[in-house]
Design a protein around this motif. Sequence first.
Motif, short mmCIF file in Angstrom:
data_model
loop_
_atom_site.label_atom_id
_atom_site.label_comp_id
_atom_site.label_asym_id
_atom_site.label_seq_id
_atom_site.Cartn_x
_atom_site.Cartn_y
_atom_site.Cartn_z
N VAL A 1 0.88 -1.18 0.00
CA VAL A 1 0.00 0.00 0.00
C VAL A 1 0.91 1.22 0.00
CG1 VAL A 1 -1.81 1.27 1.22
CG2 VAL A 1 -1.76 -1.25 1.31
N LEU A 2 0.71 2.10 -0.97
CA LEU A 2 1.59 3.27 -1.10
C LEU A 2 1.43 4.23 0.08
CD1 LEU A 2 1.60 4.39 -4.84
CD2 LEU A 2 3.27 3.03 -3.62
N ASN A 3 2.56 4.74 0.55
CA ASN A 3 2.57 5.76 1.60
C ASN A 3 3.08 7.05 0.96
OD1 ASN A 3 3.19 7.49 3.68
ND2 ASN A 3 4.59 6.09 4.75
N PRO A 4 2.22 8.10 0.88
CA PRO A 4 2.63 9.34 0.20
C PRO A 4 3.90 9.97 0.78
CG PRO A 4 0.30 9.39 0.78
CD PRO A 4 0.86 8.18 1.43
N ASN A 5 4.19 9.69 2.06
CA ASN A 5 5.39 10.27 2.68
C ASN A 5 6.66 9.53 2.29
OD1 ASN A 5 3.91 12.24 4.12
ND2 ASN A 5 3.29 10.66 5.59
N PRO B 1 7.31 7.70 -1.06
CA PRO B 1 6.75 7.22 -2.32
C PRO B 1 7.55 6.11 -3.01
CG PRO B 1 7.66 9.43 -2.57
CD PRO B 1 7.70 9.12 -1.11
N VAL B 2 8.85 5.99 -2.69
CA VAL B 2 9.61 4.88 -3.31
C VAL B 2 9.50 3.64 -2.43
CG1 VAL B 2 11.85 4.07 -4.13
CG2 VAL B 2 11.22 6.47 -4.46
N VAL B 3 8.98 2.56 -3.01
CA VAL B 3 8.78 1.31 -2.28
C VAL B 3 9.82 0.29 -2.75
CG1 VAL B 3 7.13 -0.55 -1.80
CG2 VAL B 3 6.29 1.74 -2.30
N HIS C 1 12.78 -1.37 -6.92
CA HIS C 1 12.43 -0.04 -6.39
C HIS C 1 11.32 0.52 -7.27
CE1 HIS C 1 16.34 -0.58 -4.45
NE2 HIS C 1 16.00 0.38 -3.62
N PHE C 2 10.17 0.78 -6.67
CA PHE C 2 8.97 1.25 -7.38
C PHE C 2 8.67 2.68 -6.96
CE2 PHE C 2 4.51 2.32 -7.04
CZ PHE C 2 3.88 1.79 -8.17
#
Length: 375
Positions: free
Chosen positions: A323-327, A329-331, A341-342
Amino acid sequence: MGRGAAAERFFSDKEAFHAIAQVASELPGAQHYVGGNAALIGQKFAANSDLKVLLCGPVGPKLHELLDDNVFVPPESLQEGDEFHLILEYQAGEQWGQLRAPHANRFIFSHDLSNGAMSTLEVFMSSLEEFQPDLVVLSGLHMMEGQSEALQRKRLSEVVASLSDIPTDVPVHLELASMTNRELMSSLVHQQVFPAVASLGLNEQELLFLSQSASGPHSTLTSWSGVPDVGMVSDILFWILKEHGRNHTRASALTRIHFHTLAYHILATVDGHWANQLAAVAAGARVAGTQACATEAIDAGRVSLRAPREFLTSRLEAASRIVLNPNEPVVQWQREGVSFHFTPVLVCRDPLRTVGLGDAISAEGLLYSEARPHS
């Protein structure tokens, strides 16, 4: 255009192509830009005043005049006329007959025989010794589609032989582009071209076509519907690096793939060979937003987020749900010695230019990537 997909095709009728190019070139509002993947990547690098770029490709007078002062062209690469590539750009919602574009993109066509024949390969190799590069970027292999099969085979084997002459501590990046010839794509994968390069840059069309041509994962898929599924993309990237990349049993140089699509980017790397991936993939995503909108920084009022807010990291095996975390942003996630690295992309809603975006993304990603010497 109906799918809003970027594409590039060889135009085989020389006379008709030159007639179209001449009319287009002489129109009152005609715009001439630097063209060709290598030249565009070179221009992006040259914008950094401390970088010097050697460009080897057929360079005519118009292109030479448009190139940055930091781009050096060997005299043997200069030719009397320019090779023109014609770009048909369209905005989201534009119609042509029954077709309506879901988002902005472009279609490119050319009758470019000198790039297709890799005519400046030998000049490039002879110039490298003196230039002493830190990085080599190779592109234009897709343009071989306009050549006979015999010439394709001959030039590909010469490309591979030339690449083996480049010192092993100098990474080679191959930028792929739109193709329709499955045999040619299969040759790039199997005839030692992939194992001879350290890094690949490609988009969703090229990734799926590559998997279809070399019987990879999800190859029964005919096209992506909407935003490409992250798990499927991840499966194909993993397969390329596992099957054709460097590992304990294979002496391949391939350790890095920078994948870009409109909504997100993924940088996949074999562990131990690259560093600074987080900054590299973020820089690529940032330049996609600024260059398309022609702004210095991301303008929040002109961009939108189209990446999936959550996704699975694989469709073929046990996967994590992210689940993306806006704080942040690179997962990042791992899979058997490969790091992913997304990052989502802030997509320009009314792009001024879509052409050359992939090249800018790859160049920026390479600029921030840190290659670790092969042990």
